[in-house]
Enzyme design. Structure first.
Site, PDB file in Angstrom:
ATOM      1  N   VAL A   1      44.907  33.220  39.256  1.00 28.50           N
ATOM      2  CA  VAL A   1      44.069  34.265  38.684  1.00 28.50           C
ATOM      3  C   VAL A   1      42.927  34.492  39.668  1.00 28.50           C
ATOM      4  O   VAL A   1      42.382  33.521  40.210  1.00 28.50           O
ATOM      5  CB  VAL A   1      43.501  33.839  37.314  1.00 28.50           C
ATOM      6  CG1 VAL A   1      42.623  34.946  36.730  1.00 28.50           C
ATOM      7  CG2 VAL A   1      44.620  33.469  36.349  1.00 28.50           C
ATOM      8  N   CYS A   2      42.586  35.760  39.885  1.00 28.82           N
ATOM      9  CA  CYS A   2      41.396  36.095  40.670  1.00 28.82           C
ATOM     10  C   CYS A   2      41.495  35.440  42.059  1.00 28.82           C
ATOM     11  O   CYS A   2      42.565  35.445  42.667  1.00 28.82           O
ATOM     12  CB  CYS A   2      40.169  35.649  39.874  1.00 28.82           C
ATOM     13  SG  CYS A   2      38.594  36.387  40.327  1.00 28.82           S
ATOM     14  N   THR A   3      40.421  34.868  42.557  1.00 33.12           N
ATOM     15  CA  THR A   3      40.437  34.315  43.911  1.00 33.12           C
ATOM     16  C   THR A   3      41.189  32.983  44.006  1.00 33.12           C
ATOM     17  O   THR A   3      41.230  32.381  45.079  1.00 33.12           O
ATOM     18  CB  THR A   3      39.006  34.137  44.456  1.00 33.12           C
ATOM     19  OG1 THR A   3      38.260  33.346  43.532  1.00 33.12           O
ATOM     20  CG2 THR A   3      38.336  35.481  44.638  1.00 33.12           C
TER      21      THR A   3
END
Lengths: 209, 209
Positions: free
Chosen positions: A99-101
């Site tokens: 998820v995300c970075t």
């Protein structure tokens, strides 16, 4: 299925807890929060602490790996213990996800070579430096490697995974149980939809920080 | 603004962490997780532990109270220390809010008398027993008392609160930072939209448990 969520200092809480809330409801799922060492791990803003129940090496072969993002991910891009754990877990996993970075960590571990992948919109360019082909899609499936966009996107990804793992009917039941019928009061959740001035202001602020 | 999120054994993690992720980004916001006693608090499925930094009595007068739901809420419906804390905090708060069955605790504390309110769809009827007028809306604003529906709805509520507290432009910036542009893979997130057979099956399972 063993689901492992590795935590680290200054991760973003919703990146981890959104998907946990969905995946923990799968039949036979056991979600374990891991870290370099078991114990408290504090989020990006210092206001919330989660407990890592186990050390990374205690769960080397989970069925599903989910790497959350957060400002602290940048500090781990050359952290060999974390990257080696991701690399080895990926070799044996049914699903390797972020998820995300968190996708930067997958990339740094070599998991994304040649694959399409996504990340927080502010870090898509960075992601390209790790062998991935960045896309702005919210959930990107490439075989067993699944990445999702910023923070809240992990909920959508987890429902996609739930359908793949336990079937669409089960995923729909989970969606109903967590009453995931989103009604954002504004339409400002992506760079395509937010005011261009807002996108520019945030980009400039981040570039200057 | 001091934002207090009281935790208790068997709360539902996303109820608390969704709104935390939004509200912690407000200018000057300080989110504190509380419990009867400071220390670890474990979620409904036993797979995740959050740390309560403070005891309830350490933060008697937060500006914003957010009560999460979860199966454990039922055990607190006559827990006078928790209810007295909610009652007193509400008397002095700018905002008194809940996610999911957190509204049952607001109701038990007497906060919802005569007000429209919502809860998890499985508990709307129960909510009516606590003086509230239950509605199926996702976010229900009644002056400073704001309740939201099941689990994931707290993110929508928190964006509404963010706009009221810090203005729409700020709320839109938060929405963009958490990339909240939901794309649920199915349209099964509410009783209006899910298959009637699924709704019936879950109601029967819960009634029989």
């Amino acid at each position: 299925m063993d689901i492992a969520i590795p935590l680290y200092d200054r991760f973003t809480a919703l990146d981890a807890v959104g998907p946990y809330e969905v995946l923990s409801r799968l039949p036979g799922a056991r979600v374990t929060f891991l870290a370099r060492e078991p114990g408290p791990v504090t989020t990006d803003n210092g206001m919330l602490t989660l407990t890592a129940e186990s050390a990374l090496e205690d769960l080397p072969r989970p069925g599903l790996v989910l790497v959350p993002g957060g400002p602290g991910a940048r500090d781990l891009l050359d952290d060999e213990p974390m990257l080696a754990w991701i690399r080895d877990a990926h070799e044996h996993s049914d699903w390797t996800t972020s998820v995300c970075t968190g996708s930067l960590l997958l990339g740094a571990a070599g998991v994304l070579d040649g694959l399409e992948a996504t990340s927080h919109w502010l870090e898509l360019e960075t992601l390209g430096g790790f062998g991935a082909r960045p896309t702005g899609r919210r959930v990107v499936e490439q075989g067993k490697v699944v990445t999702s966009a910023g923070v809240s996107s992990g909920i959508d990804m987890a429902l996609v995974l739930a359908a793949r793992i336990a079937g669409e009917d089960f995923a729909k039941a989970v969606q109903l149980m967590i009453e995931y019928d989103p009604e954002p009061p504004f339409d400002s959740g992506s760079t395509d939809k937010a005011a261009p001035e807002l996108v520019r202001t945030i980009r400039e602020r981040v570039a200057g920080s």
